[in-house]
Design a protein around this motif. Structure first.
Motif, short mmCIF file in Angstrom:
data_model
loop_
_atom_site.label_atom_id
_atom_site.label_comp_id
_atom_site.label_asym_id
_atom_site.label_seq_id
_atom_site.Cartn_x
_atom_site.Cartn_y
_atom_site.Cartn_z
N SER A 233 17.04 30.01 -6.97
CA SER A 233 16.80 29.71 -5.56
C SER A 233 15.33 29.80 -5.18
CB SER A 233 17.63 30.65 -4.67
OG SER A 233 17.31 31.99 -4.94
N HIS A 234 14.55 30.57 -5.94
CA HIS A 234 13.12 30.68 -5.65
C HIS A 234 12.38 29.37 -5.96
CE1 HIS A 234 13.54 31.50 -9.93
NE2 HIS A 234 12.27 31.19 -10.08
N ARG A 235 13.04 28.43 -6.62
CA ARG A 235 12.41 27.15 -6.97
C ARG A 235 12.82 26.03 -6.03
NH1 ARG A 235 12.63 25.58 -13.08
NH2 ARG A 235 10.95 24.25 -12.30
N LYS A 236 13.45 26.37 -4.93
CA LYS A 236 13.87 25.35 -3.98
C LYS A 236 12.67 24.52 -3.52
CE LYS A 236 18.11 27.17 -1.91
NZ LYS A 236 18.76 27.63 -0.66
N GLY A 237 12.84 23.22 -3.53
CA GLY A 237 11.79 22.31 -3.08
C GLY A 237 10.69 22.07 -4.08
N GLU A 238 10.77 22.70 -5.27
CA GLU A 238 9.71 22.59 -6.27
C GLU A 238 10.16 21.94 -7.57
OE1 GLU A 238 6.54 23.22 -5.72
OE2 GLU A 238 7.05 23.77 -3.66
N LEU A 239 11.43 21.65 -7.72
CA LEU A 239 11.92 21.06 -8.97
C LEU A 239 11.43 19.62 -9.10
CD1 LEU A 239 15.62 22.31 -9.10
CD2 LEU A 239 13.64 23.22 -10.34
N PRO A 240 10.98 19.21 -10.27
CA PRO A 240 10.55 17.81 -10.45
C PRO A 240 11.75 16.88 -10.46
CG PRO A 240 10.54 18.96 -12.55
CD PRO A 240 10.84 20.01 -11.51
N LEU A 241 11.56 15.67 -10.01
CA LEU A 241 12.62 14.68 -10.09
C LEU A 241 12.94 14.39 -11.56
CD1 LEU A 241 11.47 12.25 -7.27
CD2 LEU A 241 13.50 13.70 -7.25
N PRO A 242 14.18 14.09 -11.88
CA PRO A 242 14.56 13.94 -13.29
C PRO A 242 14.09 12.66 -13.95
CG PRO A 242 16.44 13.53 -11.86
CD PRO A 242 15.33 14.02 -10.98
N VAL A 243 13.51 11.74 -13.20
CA VAL A 243 13.06 10.48 -13.78
C VAL A 243 11.84 9.98 -13.02
CG1 VAL A 243 14.49 9.02 -12.28
CG2 VAL A 243 13.88 8.19 -14.56
N GLN A 244 10.99 9.23 -13.72
CA GLN A 244 9.82 8.64 -13.07
C GLN A 244 10.29 7.50 -12.18
OE1 GLN A 244 6.77 5.85 -14.97
NE2 GLN A 244 5.78 7.83 -15.25
N GLY A 245 10.00 7.58 -10.91
CA GLY A 245 10.45 6.54 -9.97
C GLY A 245 10.02 6.86 -8.56
N ARG A 246 10.55 6.11 -7.63
CA ARG A 246 10.23 6.33 -6.21
C ARG A 246 11.53 6.44 -5.42
NH1 ARG A 246 10.72 1.62 -3.22
NH2 ARG A 246 10.96 -0.29 -4.45
N VAL A 247 11.48 7.18 -4.33
CA VAL A 247 12.67 7.38 -3.51
C VAL A 247 12.96 6.08 -2.74
CG1 VAL A 247 13.71 8.69 -1.63
CG2 VAL A 247 12.24 9.84 -3.29
N LEU A 248 14.13 5.54 -2.99
CA LEU A 248 14.55 4.31 -2.33
C LEU A 248 15.34 4.61 -1.06
CD1 LEU A 248 14.34 1.24 -2.87
CD2 LEU A 248 16.57 1.36 -3.97
N LEU A 249 16.27 5.56 -1.17
CA LEU A 249 17.07 6.00 -0.02
C LEU A 249 17.15 7.51 -0.03
CD1 LEU A 249 20.13 3.53 -0.17
CD2 LEU A 249 18.30 3.53 1.54
N ARG A 250 16.95 8.11 1.12
CA ARG A 250 17.11 9.55 1.24
C ARG A 250 18.55 9.86 1.63
NH1 ARG A 250 12.64 12.78 1.27
NH2 ARG A 250 10.62 11.71 1.17
N ALA A 251 18.86 11.14 1.66
CA ALA A 251 20.22 11.57 1.98
C ALA A 251 20.67 11.03 3.33
CB ALA A 251 20.30 13.10 1.98
#
Length: 379
Positions: A233-251
């Motif tokens: 839980s101390h890593r919330k907001g800091e985990l790298p995305l699992p693939v190289q790319g760009r956010v197309l749609l957010r939640a």
């Protein structure tokens, strides 16, 4: 060995860091070419690495970063060359006059150039005028020469890029094949449980939603090891995305069909490598509903990362993966050198045509992935 590969990866990331700053397009393209050369050296060393999977994963990421930097460098080169060419064309008349004046000065013998029909006074005035004008003419001529040389350099870079891209694409394909083989040969990963294939098949056939499948995951295991997973839980907001790319749609953002989902959609390039952002247990991998191939990871008790839309998945249910381990590849096919050059010439990058859906479930409820993953605000 791994430390050396990591250093090479940092070298390969350098062009991408440069891309965030104003940089000479030719310099960026050359740096990207060197990054691809460094990745090729790393690939040759990976066979002798103690942890071959880790070495090949680093190498494959280095190739992906190098190719991405090369695409961006070529796009910058094409745009710069187009701007310079347009500028030179718009100043054709001015350039012609400048060349005419310079040729006239250069063709006239020195004594004649210093004489004036009005005699010594006129000659003195003309000399002073010429002394004032000549530096400006030389400056304009030097500026023109620099631009012409830059155009020549940029065109040479574009002409030689096809071979660099071909070698880079060959290298990334070999790295993928070697990584797949190394993963198939790997037998040293710890296992937390054994999957019951019959129960899994029943769960898949009876479920109609991702939520329903996720809630039944803990009922299809056997001999699960006791003990809780480490709290991250101390890593919330800091985990790298699992693939190289760009956010197309957010939640909860609607797609073109008006459908909104609680996860995020990333646009990625074909055959991009997908890795686990932290150490995690594989809870499930394989086809599921209409999501394509799915990888469900459990980094801590009650927390699930759902990665959907992969073409290839690696591993076995129950295995505990170290952080950064490869879990699969995206679909599609690599663009060839000709396509990349053509798109760069149009001032565009090659298309990120594949999509990875990421959903986070905590205590069987969906959570906005932005809570856990590091996402750029501008994305």
């Amino acid at each position: 060995m791994i430390r050396g590969l990591a250093a090479s990866l940092a070298l390969c990331l350098w062009p991408l860091m440069l891309a965030a700053q104003p940089v000479d397009p030719a310099q960026a393209a050359r740096a990207a070419a060197k990054a691809l050369e460094a990745a090729a050296v790393d690939l040759s060393k990976a066979d002798s690495a103690r942890d071959r999977v880790k070495a090949l994963t680093i190498t494959l990421k280095a190739y992906e970063d190098g190719l991405e930097a090369m695409r961006d460098g070529l796009r910058r080169v094409a745009l710069r060359e187009a701007r310079l060419t347009q500028d030179l064309h718009s100043r054709e008349a001015e350039v012609a006059r400048l060349l005419g004046v310079l040729q006239s000065i250069g063709a006239a013998p020195a004594p004649v150039a210093m004489l004036h029909p009005d005699g010594p006074t006129g000659t003195a005035r003309a000399g002073m005028l010429l002394a004032d004008v000549t530096p400006a003419l030389n400056t304009k001529a030097a500026e023109l020469r620099v631009k012409l040389e830059e155009v020549k350099t940029l065109r040479t870079l574009q002409e030689s890029a096809a071979d660099t891209l071909r070698r880079g694409l060959d290298g990334v394909q070999k790295a993928r094949a070697d990584l797949s083989q190394a993963l198939a040969d790997r037998t040293n990963l710890p296992k937390r449980f054994t999957e019951d294939p019959v129960k899994t098949a029943i769960l898949i056939s009876s479920t109609e939603t991702l939520e329903g499948f996720a809630s039944g995951l803990y009922d299809i295991t056997e001999d699960e090891a006791a003990g809780s997973l480490p709290d991250i839980s101390h890593r919330k907001g800091e985990l790298p995305l699992p693939v190289q790319g760009r956010v197309l749609l957010r939640a909860d953002e609607s797609d073109a069909a008006g459908i909104a989902r609680p996860g995020v959609v990333l646009a990625t390039r074909p055959r991009a490598l997908v890795t686990t952002p932290t150490a995690a247990t594989i809870r499930y991998l394989g086809p599921l509903l209409d999501y394509g191939n799915v990888m469900i990871l459990e980094p801590q008790a009650g927390l699930l990362f759902v990665l959907a839309g992969l073409d290839t998945v690696y591993g076995h249910a129950g295995e505990v993966l170290p952080s950064g381990s490869p879990v699969g590849l995206m679909g599609g096919a690599d663009a060839g050198p000709g396509t990349i050059l053509s798109q760069a010439g149009d001032g565009a990058g090659t298309q990120a045509s594949e999509t990875l859906y990421i959903e986070v479930r905590q205590d069987n409820a969906t959570v906005d992935p932005a809570v856990w993953f590091k996402m750029k605000k501008e994305e």
